[in-house]
Write an enzyme that holds these catalytic residues in place. Structure first.
Site, PDB file in Angstrom:
ATOM      1  N   ASP A  90       0.914  -1.235  -0.003  1.00 58.61           N
ATOM      2  CA  ASP A  90      -0.019   0.135   0.042  1.00 58.61           C
ATOM      3  C   ASP A  90       0.738   1.164  -0.191  1.00 58.61           C
ATOM      4  O   ASP A  90       2.082   1.084   0.232  1.00 58.61           O
ATOM      5  CB  ASP A  90      -0.818   0.041   1.204  1.00 58.61           C
ATOM      6  CG  ASP A  90      -2.127   0.773   0.960  1.00 58.61           C
ATOM      7  OD1 ASP A  90      -2.262   1.546  -0.070  1.00 58.61           O
ATOM      8  OD2 ASP A  90      -3.158   0.691   1.799  1.00 58.61           O
ATOM      9  N   ASP A 125      -3.788   7.335  -3.555  1.00 54.10           N
ATOM     10  CA  ASP A 125      -5.278   7.556  -3.530  1.00 54.10           C
ATOM     11  C   ASP A 125      -5.791   8.445  -2.477  1.00 54.10           C
ATOM     12  O   ASP A 125      -5.134   8.138  -1.355  1.00 54.10           O
ATOM     13  CB  ASP A 125      -6.233   6.419  -4.207  1.00 54.10           C
ATOM     14  CG  ASP A 125      -6.054   5.369  -2.973  1.00 54.10           C
ATOM     15  OD1 ASP A 125      -4.864   4.937  -2.587  1.00 54.10           O
ATOM     16  OD2 ASP A 125      -6.925   4.736  -2.373  1.00 54.10           O
ATOM     17  N   ALA A 194     -11.797   3.050   0.967  1.00 58.57           N
ATOM     18  CA  ALA A 194     -12.551   3.846   2.020  1.00 58.57           C
ATOM     19  C   ALA A 194     -13.713   3.128   2.599  1.00 58.57           C
ATOM     20  O   ALA A 194     -14.705   3.799   2.680  1.00 58.57           O
ATOM     21  CB  ALA A 194     -12.732   5.167   1.505  1.00 58.57           C
ATOM     22  N   CYS A 277     -12.940 -24.129  18.197  1.00 56.92           N
ATOM     23  CA  CYS A 277     -12.048 -24.251  16.747  1.00 56.92           C
ATOM     24  C   CYS A 277     -11.170 -25.512  16.818  1.00 56.92           C
ATOM     25  O   CYS A 277     -10.717 -25.857  18.175  1.00 56.92           O
ATOM     26  CB  CYS A 277     -11.370 -22.983  16.689  1.00 56.92           C
ATOM     27  SG  CYS A 277      -9.959 -23.014  15.447  1.00 56.92           S
ATOM     28  N   CYS A 279      -8.085 -25.749  15.480  1.00 59.58           N
ATOM     29  CA  CYS A 279      -6.845 -25.114  14.861  1.00 59.58           C
ATOM     30  C   CYS A 279      -5.519 -25.671  15.734  1.00 59.58           C
ATOM     31  O   CYS A 279      -6.002 -26.298  16.961  1.00 59.58           O
ATOM     32  CB  CYS A 279      -6.457 -23.827  14.464  1.00 59.58           C
ATOM     33  SG  CYS A 279      -6.323 -22.960  15.980  1.00 59.58           S
ATOM     34  N   CYS A 282      -5.820 -24.061  19.058  1.00 62.32           N
ATOM     35  CA  CYS A 282      -7.161 -24.549  20.315  1.00 62.32           C
ATOM     36  C   CYS A 282      -7.027 -25.947  20.420  1.00 62.32           C
ATOM     37  O   CYS A 282      -7.654 -26.358  21.441  1.00 62.32           O
ATOM     38  CB  CYS A 282      -8.464 -24.168  19.347  1.00 62.32           C
ATOM     39  SG  CYS A 282      -8.508 -22.253  18.958  1.00 62.32           S
TER      40      CYS A 282
HETATM   41  N1  GUN Z   1      -6.549   0.951   3.093  1.00 57.61           N
HETATM   42  C1  GUN Z   1      -7.793   0.809   3.749  1.00 57.61           C
HETATM   43  N2  GUN Z   1      -8.461   1.671   2.755  1.00 57.61           N
HETATM   44  C2  GUN Z   1      -7.709   2.063   1.771  1.00 57.61           C
HETATM   45  C3  GUN Z   1      -7.805   2.848   0.673  1.00 57.61           C
HETATM   46  O1  GUN Z   1      -9.111   3.517   0.511  1.00 57.61           O
HETATM   47  N3  GUN Z   1      -6.730   3.154  -0.161  1.00 57.61           N
HETATM   48  C4  GUN Z   1      -5.674   2.746   0.164  1.00 57.61           C
HETATM   49  N4  GUN Z   1      -4.622   3.128  -0.639  1.00 57.61           N
HETATM   50  N5  GUN Z   1      -5.185   1.934   1.371  1.00 57.61           N
HETATM   51  C5  GUN Z   1      -6.550   1.649   1.961  1.00 57.61           C
HETATM   52 ZN    ZN Z   2      -8.426 -22.029  16.792  1.00 56.73          ZN
END
Ligand code: GUN
Ligand code: ZN
Length: 490
Positions: A90, A125, A194, A277, A279, A282
């Protein structure tokens, strides 16, 4: 551009796909565990053991810290994380949405992501939150689109994949327009941005609207990432709407809050008397041992990851089998806000009907919402394919053929009346309630009324059982070519 994504199998708008990246092919739907480059209890190299096929980390966090930046530039992102599979990064947009500013430009962070050898890069963004004024959402969207164009110019060839986040707040018009514009520019992955604030406040029905609007503007074969979605409870729903990739910081964040994730919701570890669970965590701890363990946070993070990927496999299997909507209906009964989302989902049944495969596994009626499923909408649309002439008996039970009538039809809610030869054929071989609920009968009678209207020359006689009483029977009785004979007992 989305030729790097192949679709193998489909159900509703969901699909099993394969996304090609420089570090290998990723099967979707899948979840990308979020790796915090500063502190990470579960090592990236261990992630494959949980079922992870791709990780996601934050290039902005790496960029900001000299030591991380230098190592990433010198040895590459994969060496920095000690992970040789695909990694998405990101851009710092999330930090932008939380702190209001970041110390990089779009150009700088795209250039950095390319230099460190990211598999999927994300431009800077602007994540416009829900509930802002239209004007702000539109202005921020314009800036986002300019940045995405700039990024697209910088990223060419078959190296790093480039993500084009769809923004537009909660405005369907902006989401769709944004998706359409990005499709024209051409990206390799389309994250829907978002949406974290919607999920944090349980606004799943609004999330359904945002996903539907964004998908509407995209080529249906393009891969979609639902940004910030990490709770397994909502995977089935989002996948059924055509989301392919998810990212989970939830496994670690929930663990820090001592929360234990399941596909039906979340428990606080201190309220657990049993561990439901199987796993490795657990199975090797009792609930009390887990609560008191000095490394409880890490154990919880591990459990949370196991159940996250368990749900990924459950969703894939449901697509494979063709019963994804049954799984969605189950998961959506875990929380009233999820049930609202299910009801909202079926408001888009005509869209789902367009993409849903024509034949799949047996339809299971799982409650009143099932009466609104896309398969039923399709059945209703195809009623004009039945041409019925002369006398027609409609009855609920198959049995000895009655030679008195030119046609014998079956009555089966929520479908209604149909030629009995089709009884064993999809979707009419459905498993349904023997004592139908109101919604199921409503749908059945609407279809039956329509069938009688489409065949005005036919004379229908409906042998109606008590369990099929519904206000709409009166409308049938008022039709010129329809007689209802009430059976008191069966
Ligand atoms: N991580 C959570 N929401 C967003 C988003 O709208 N844009 C980006 N780039 N990372 C995010
Ligand atoms: Zn578990």
């Amino acid at each position: 551009m989305s030729s790097r994504f192949d679709i193998i199998h489909k159900d509703a708008a969901g699909r099993i796909g394969r996304l090609k990246t420089p570090h290998g092919v990723v099967e979707t739907p899948t979840v990308m565990p979020v790796i915090n480059p500063n502190l990470q209890t579960i090592k990236p190299s261990e992630m494959k053991d949980f079922g992870a096929e791709i990780l996601i980390t934050n290039s902005y966090i790496i960029y900001r810290k000299d030591e991380l930046r230098e190592k990433a530039l010198k040895d590459g992102l994969h060496a920095l994380l000690d992970y040789d599979g695909p990694i998405m990064t990101d851009s710092g947009s999330f930090q932008l949405s939380v702190y209001g500013e970041v110390e990089v430009t779009n150009e700088m962070i795209i250039d950095f992501q390319q230099k460190i050898g990211t598999d999927i890069g994300v431009p800077l963004d602007i994540p416009t939150p829900p509930d802002v004024h239209f004007r702000r959402a539109e202005e921020e969207l314009e800036i986002t689109i300019d940045r995405l164009k700039e990024a697209r110019e910088m990223v060419k060839g078959d190296g790093m994949l480039l993500a084009g986040p769809v923004q537009g707040s909660r405005y369907a018009e902006l989401r769709e327009r944004s998706a359409r514009t990005l499709s024209e520019i051409g990206f390799d992955v389309y994250p829907f941005g978002a949406v974290v604030p919607l999920m944090e406040s349980y606004r799943y029905a609004d999330l359904v609207d945002v996903i539907a609007a964004s998908k509407k503007g995209l080529d249906p074969t393009a891969p979609v990432h639902l940004f910030g979605a990490g709770h397994p409870m909502m995977f089935a729903l989002a996948v059924a709407m055509g989301c392919d990739l998810f990212d989970s910081a939830a496994y670690a964040l929930y663990a820090k809050d001592r929360r234990y994730i399941t596909s039906r919701g979340t428990y606080h570890v201190d309220g657990l008397k049993y561990l439901p669970c199987s796993c490795p965590v657990c199975m090797s701890h009792s609930a009390d041992e887990l609560k008191k363990a000095p490394n409880c946070t890490e154990l919880l993070a591990r459990h949370n990851l196991y159940v996250t990927f368990e749900e990924v496999r459950e969703v894939r299997q449901a697509i494979w089998e063709g019963n994804l909507l049954e799984l969605v209906e189950q998961r959506c009964r875990s929380h009233p806000r999820m049930l609202e989302a299910l009801k909202q989902l079926y408001k888009y049944s005509s869209w789902l009907e367009e993409v849903d495969p024509a034949s799949k596994s047996t339809f299971f009626y799982c409650g009143p919402e099932s009466a609104k499923r896309p398969e039923l909408l399709r059945f209703g649309k195809q009623l004009d394919r039945f041409t019925i002439k002369g006398s027609a008996l409609i009855r609920a039970n198959s049995g000895k053929t009655d030679n008195q009538y030119d046609n014998v039809l079956m009555f089966k809610p929520p479908f209604g009346a149909y030629p009995q030869e089709l009884a064993e054929i999809y979707p009419l071989n459905a498993e349904v309630l023997r004592t139908p609920d109101y919604e199921s009968l409503e749908q059945a009678y609407m279809n039956t009324i329509r069938l009688a209207e489409l065949n005005p020359e036919a004379e229908f006689t409906f042998i109606m059982q008590e369990r099929f009483e519904h206000p709409l029977v009166k409308e049938l009785e008022e039709m010129d070519n329809f007689t209802v004979v009430r059976l008191e007992s069966e």
